[in-house]
Design an enzyme around this catalytic site. Sequence first.
Site, PDB file in Angstrom:
ATOM      1  CD  GLU A 188      -2.878  -1.159   2.360  1.00 38.40           C
ATOM      2  OE1 GLU A 188      -4.018  -1.634   2.225  1.00 38.40           O
ATOM      3  OE2 GLU A 188      -2.463  -0.712   3.457  1.00 38.40           O
ATOM      4  CD  GLU A 383      -3.913  -5.955   2.761  1.00 35.15           C
ATOM      5  OE1 GLU A 383      -4.799  -5.252   3.311  1.00 35.15           O
ATOM      6  OE2 GLU A 383      -2.686  -5.750   2.914  1.00 35.15           O
TER       7      GLU A 383
END
Length: 484
Positions: A188, A383
């Site tokens: 991320e 995810e």
Amino acid sequence: MSFKEGFLWGGAIAANQCEGAWNVDGKGPSIADTAPYFGENQDHDNYVCFQDMSKEDVYACLNDQQGIYPKRWGIDFYHRYKEDIQMFAEMGFNVLRMSIAWSRIFPNGDEEFPNEKGLQFYDDVFDECLKYGIQPLVTLSHYETPLGLSLHYGGWLNRKTVYFYEKYVTTVFKRYQNKVKYWITFNEINNILSGLYVGGGILKDYTTDNRKQDTYQAIHHLFLGSALAVKKCHEIIPDAMIGCMIARRESYPASAKPEDNLVCFEESQENLFFTDVQMRGYYPSFIYKTWQENHVNIIKQKEDDQILLDGKCDFVSMSYYMTVVSQAKIDENTKMVSGNDMHGIKNPYLESSSWNWQKDEIGLRIALRRLYDRYQKPIFIAEIGLGEKDEIAPDGKIHDSYRIDFLRDYIRMAGKAVDDGVDLFGITCWGCIDLVSMSTSEMSKRYGFIYVDVDNYGKGTYRRMKKDSYYWYKKVIQSNGKEL
């Protein structure tokens, strides 16, 4: 729905949220080890990991004998990995997304030689995975910058960190070249926009008065680190794939007003800026206006543009949890939501979790199509998941039908995206075993198919228990996504 043969099904964990053993066998502290838990009544929107930190704050945390730091013990994966991997294998996993704790390999980040005990630990973990036919998919940096690099260099604000990172990734590529064929450079990467400390290991002591300048200079260094890692991976492990990862932001304009649509478009551009550079190898034209408006002057060296061009990623991966609404003008009556670096207006058409994260499976289909249309490269869902307060029922089991319903809808939409033409090659559900929350450092927000008997204060037996979702996901994998 038609997931391809050999589709990667599994789960995702992160070293700093599950391993524990934060100062064992030569491991040095990482920035994650300074994240406290503030108690049951904390504001769930107050993400402690995104707060600015100074050297004084860091030393206070390290010397704190009374505070609660759950990431230091996690779920004791460091000592229980064999049990956990066996349970993953029984579920049918053929991939496990995990991270290497950088400070377990180079405790302070700048050592001349790596820590052999740290290297051996991951040898053992990878061997255990491969024994069951589980491919490790390894994130090289998952909010785990060695604290020594933050304290003594200023983290990713300092160009030297690029080369400390290059040395670290070269070390693990050489060590695990026959065991790991899938890699991600940074978890991320775009979350640095919300927090310089968690995203870049940057302390207030090293910043200037121009936060935008500091942020984008650190981002430039992260891009260089990613590109150098890609090049090293291709040289050392020619048959490997190495990708980038963003927390994908999907949002909808609040109305048909052109102003709302423009804001929505620009927010999406800001998100895609990160994958644009890592997948295309150069800065997109729109970012130069942002820099000009914010008096940002990126300090580059003459070789930087070529480094970025030579280090384009092989695939793009993302986390996806929720969507928000974008609006040009916001007032005190506007209802807001946030979660996993997502901040925006509440969508009245969507349901929310106990943590006010809005469920939107159609948004996942949109995100996948948008990313594939933009880059025409393979995509990996790193995810998806639902954090909720699981309870042990009177019959001694965990009946998490809400998680099954959530994931069923998300996986179904991923399948529809495949039918739309998206080249999707795998899905790993976040927190496949309960672990410590990245944002709030709590255990009570549980994502796993496997329950871990430990509370927010580290108390419990650490016993592992299969939830109802465990058996459901096993059938999903066995049927390659056909039985949902």
